[in-house]
Design a protein around this motif. Structure first.
Motif, mmCIF file in Angstrom:
data_model
loop_
_atom_site.group_PDB
_atom_site.id
_atom_site.type_symbol
_atom_site.label_atom_id
_atom_site.label_comp_id
_atom_site.label_asym_id
_atom_site.label_seq_id
_atom_site.Cartn_x
_atom_site.Cartn_y
_atom_site.Cartn_z
ATOM 1 N N ALA A 128 0.820 -1.103 0.145
ATOM 2 C CA ALA A 128 0.175 -0.047 0.014
ATOM 3 C C ALA A 128 0.878 1.399 0.026
ATOM 4 C CB ALA A 128 -0.940 0.029 1.131
ATOM 5 N N ALA A 129 2.035 1.303 0.694
ATOM 6 C CA ALA A 129 3.006 2.374 0.751
ATOM 7 C C ALA A 129 3.518 2.640 -0.729
ATOM 8 C CB ALA A 129 4.099 1.998 1.709
ATOM 9 N N ALA A 130 3.846 1.553 -1.485
ATOM 10 C CA ALA A 130 4.469 1.796 -2.750
ATOM 11 C C ALA A 130 3.474 2.537 -3.620
ATOM 12 C CB ALA A 130 4.818 0.421 -3.311
ATOM 13 N N GLY A 131 2.095 1.835 -3.665
ATOM 14 C CA GLY A 131 1.076 2.423 -4.405
ATOM 15 C C GLY A 131 0.856 3.843 -4.085
ATOM 16 N N THR A 132 0.792 4.292 -2.781
ATOM 17 C CA THR A 132 0.630 5.751 -2.318
ATOM 18 C C THR A 132 1.951 6.602 -2.706
ATOM 19 O OG1 THR A 132 -0.551 4.883 -0.160
ATOM 20 C CG2 THR A 132 0.672 7.009 -0.131
ATOM 21 N N ALA A 133 3.133 6.185 -2.662
ATOM 22 C CA ALA A 133 4.337 6.881 -3.151
ATOM 23 C C ALA A 133 4.142 7.226 -4.585
ATOM 24 C CB ALA A 133 5.574 5.896 -3.142
ATOM 25 N N VAL A 134 3.593 6.336 -5.433
ATOM 26 C CA VAL A 134 3.431 6.708 -6.821
ATOM 27 C C VAL A 134 2.235 7.760 -6.969
ATOM 28 C CG1 VAL A 134 2.881 5.811 -9.094
ATOM 29 C CG2 VAL A 134 4.197 4.514 -7.643
ATOM 30 N N ALA A 480 -7.923 8.266 -14.509
ATOM 31 C CA ALA A 480 -7.561 6.814 -14.533
ATOM 32 C C ALA A 480 -6.119 6.412 -14.299
ATOM 33 C CB ALA A 480 -8.310 6.154 -15.678
ATOM 34 N N PRO A 481 -5.253 7.291 -15.328
ATOM 35 C CA PRO A 481 -3.809 6.604 -15.332
ATOM 36 C C PRO A 481 -3.187 6.974 -14.069
ATOM 37 C CG PRO A 481 -4.330 7.981 -17.174
ATOM 38 C CD PRO A 481 -5.537 8.128 -16.241
ATOM 39 N N VAL A 482 -3.609 7.839 -13.085
ATOM 40 C CA VAL A 482 -2.934 8.065 -11.562
ATOM 41 C C VAL A 482 -3.252 6.807 -11.074
ATOM 42 C CG1 VAL A 482 -2.773 9.412 -9.726
ATOM 43 C CG2 VAL A 482 -2.733 10.434 -12.001
ATOM 44 N N LEU A 483 -4.576 6.446 -11.037
ATOM 45 C CA LEU A 483 -4.944 5.447 -10.175
ATOM 46 C C LEU A 483 -4.165 4.049 -10.490
ATOM 47 C CD1 LEU A 483 -8.730 6.273 -9.726
ATOM 48 C CD2 LEU A 483 -6.772 6.553 -8.047
ATOM 49 N N LEU A 484 -4.033 3.939 -11.869
ATOM 50 C CA LEU A 484 -3.472 2.726 -12.561
ATOM 51 C C LEU A 484 -1.954 2.552 -12.080
ATOM 52 C CD1 LEU A 484 -5.166 2.565 -16.079
ATOM 53 C CD2 LEU A 484 -5.763 0.979 -14.046
ATOM 54 N N LEU A 485 -1.504 3.720 -12.197
ATOM 55 C CA LEU A 485 -0.014 3.666 -11.889
ATOM 56 C C LEU A 485 0.112 3.429 -10.588
ATOM 57 C CD1 LEU A 485 1.319 6.558 -13.923
ATOM 58 C CD2 LEU A 485 1.684 3.910 -14.259
ATOM 59 N N GLY A 489 2.286 0.384 -8.452
ATOM 60 C CA GLY A 489 3.095 0.286 -7.345
ATOM 61 C C GLY A 489 2.815 -0.572 -6.665
ATOM 62 N N VAL A 490 1.743 -1.101 -6.028
ATOM 63 C CA VAL A 490 1.444 -2.299 -5.079
ATOM 64 C C VAL A 490 1.869 -3.330 -5.716
ATOM 65 C CG1 VAL A 490 -0.431 -3.480 -4.327
ATOM 66 C CG2 VAL A 490 -0.686 -1.040 -4.511
ATOM 67 N N VAL A 491 1.677 -3.702 -7.388
ATOM 68 C CA VAL A 491 2.123 -4.890 -7.915
ATOM 69 C C VAL A 491 3.989 -4.877 -7.686
ATOM 70 C CG1 VAL A 491 2.147 -6.137 -10.231
ATOM 71 C CG2 VAL A 491 0.057 -5.006 -9.288
#
Length: 528
Positions: A128-134, A480-485, A489-491
């Motif tokens: 979750a942190a990695a996705g948040t960071a992006v 959408a692009p921000v959410l997908l990125l 980040g989570v992946v």
């Protein structure tokens, strides 16, 4: 504060402190080994103890751009939501003060230039942190890039009105980018002092207008109607809250500077409460002044006219004279410059935090051997800002309607979403162990703040067309692009957990050094 001394300090290179004094603790400032942390720079840590409470308040208030909010956005808030705009600003400030209670409690345990990123990492786990960071990096970057268009637009207009100089907006945007690139590369306290001068001037001109209105009108138009719940939360207030909540973006940036603060446990809470409290009262009061000057009926008539955007410039000219309008023109430009610089600093520190923890290239996690600034991250942000400016010019786009509103529309949604996620992380982090904090500060206040942010996010998304002037699928295509990125980040973090556990162990873990041997224990302590 002497601006000449600030300029002289900038030219001479800032602080006289040597690199050794500023690099203390740098080897343990990320998730990698000592050799990783220092491979690219003799100083891999930000300058400790360099910022006081007022320095940080300057950054937060300047990022909010109070003159731009009042003179540029408040008239639109009146137009969209009626006379309840002053109450909407106060309500939004209350939501963020509730959020600040949990945020500052979290910051006393986790000090990291990545703020959202580190908080979510400790509260909700590393993926979750990695996705948040992006999402945080992209959101702050988009807001920063959009403000170059905002600055160019008003600079071109002001120079034309004041001196008859006709230059394309992109020239002014490029000049601002060059100056900000230099300030971001050098020591952060130089930027803080400049922001303090600019912020004080723009706040002062609005206060002078307010005093002139009250001295002239007296109590003839005195009314609390703009703060009545029926006015603030009526059927048409949703679009107004897009602007009211957006006026406080950046309040969490106090935590971004926690590594550089003097006595962070005291400095960060004080700076946060001071900044948010000041902005809430200031916005509420100055917007109410427009009601006092024009009356309820006059305000509605003015806000619905074709010249509504010049409401506060008109008040300045009417109550103070032509000199005040000229001052407003100049200070609007400096206000936008200050905000752009503040968002540049915030974006640079997010990129620095990601580089330090190995999520992106560790080269971005290095600090300058002399200035102790995240110089590589700052350079990268400056270079990236060139792209949207060039694209807008090439496609003959408008710096306000396109470059500003499209980028900031997406960025605002991204930041509010992260603020909500951060409140959830606060609740989870302190749920079983309040770590010496009171229940109100770490449970009740962040819980209420999360409810307010959820409402705000819904209002923003349901009125997103007001920010972008686009309809239907085009708005979804922007967000959408921000959410997908963020999902990417989570992946990516999940992949790191299996392939590079030494990097994974440091994701979102603040300034602590974590080695492979402790990765399993840390993962258990912070479940995914």
């Amino acid at each position: 504060m002497d601006l000449a001394r600030v300029v002289a300090r900038t030219v001479s290179g800032g602080s006289s402190r040597g690199p050794a004094a500023r690099s203390a603790g740098s080897a343990s400032a990320g998730g990698g080994s000592d050799s990783d942390a220092t491979a690219d720079s003799p100083a891999a840590g930000l300058q400790r103890g360099s910022l006081g409470t007022l320095d940080i308040v300057f950054f937060v208030v300047a990022a909010a751009a109070p003159l731009a909010v009042v003179a540029g956005a408040a008239p639109l808030a009146f137009r969209l939501g009626g006379v309840g705009a002053p109450g909407a600003y106060l309500f939004s400030g209350l939501v963020y003060i509730l959020c600040a209670a949990g945020l500052t409690a979290f910051a006393s345990h986790v000090r990291n230039a990545g703020a959202f990123y580190a908080f979510v990492g400790h509260g909700l786990g590393r993926p979750a942190a990695a996705g948040t960071a992006v999402v945080a990096l992209l959101s702050y970057a988009l807001i920063c890039f959009g403000f170059y268009g905002f600055f160019g637009f008003y600079a071109a207009s002001s120079m034309r009105d004041l001196f008859g100089i006709e230059l394309h907006w992109s020239i002014y945007a490029a000049l601002a980018l060059a100056v900000i690139a230099v300030l971001g590369y050098r020591q952060i306290t130089v930027g803080a002092r400049i922001l303090g001068v600019l912020m004080a001037a723009e706040v002062a001109i609005l206060v002078v207008i307010a005093v002139a209105v009250l001295a002239t009108e007296g109590t003839s138009n005195f009314t609390l109607e703009p703060f009545a719940p029926s006015r603030v939360f009526d059927a048409g207030s949703g679009s107004m809250f897009v602007l009211a909540l957006g006026a406080f973006l950046g309040f969490e940036s106090t935590a971004i500077y926690s590594e550089e603060a003097k006595n962070p446990k005291r400095t960060i809470p004080r700076a946060t409460y001071l900044a948010v409290g000041f902005l809430a009262v200031f916005y509420g009061f100055i917007t109410w002044i427009a009601v006092a000057a024009l009356g309820l009926d006059g305000l509605v008539e003015t806000s619905l006219s074709d010249t509504f955007q010049g409401m506060y410039f008109m008040l300045a000219d009417s109550y103070l004279g032509p000199w005040a309008k000229i001052a407003m023109d100049v200070l609007m430009v400096t206000s936008l410059f200050a905000a752009t610089l503040a968002f540049h600093n915030a974006t640079s520190r997010y990129l620095f935090a990601l580089g330090r923890d190995g999520i992106v290239s560790r080269r971005f996690g290095a600090t300058h051997p002399r200035f102790a600034s995240p110089f590589r991250a700052s350079i990268a942000v400056s270079l990236a800002a060139i792209v949207p400016i060039l694209v807008t010019v090439t496609l003959s786009g408008d710096p306000y309607l396109h470059l500003l509103l499209w980028t900031n529309g997406v960025g605002i949604v991204g930041i509010v979403f992260l603020q909500l996620l951060c409140m959830i992380a606060v609740l989870r982090y302190f749920w079983r162990d309040r770590r010496g904090h009171g229940a109100f500060r770490v449970v009740i206040a962040p819980g209420l703040g999360a409810i307010g942010l959820t409402l705000g996010l819904w209002l923003m998304l349901s009125n997103f067309d007001l920010l972008t002037d686009l309809q239907g699928w085009a708005n979804a295509a922007l967000v959408a692009p921000v959410l997908l990125l963020g999902i990417a980040g989570v992946v990516w973090a999940v992949w790191l957990r299996r392939r590079r556990p030494e990097v994974y162990a440091g994701i979102g873990q603040g300034t602590r050094t974590i080695d492979v041997a402790t990765a399993a224990g840390e993962a258990a302590a912070h479940p995914e």
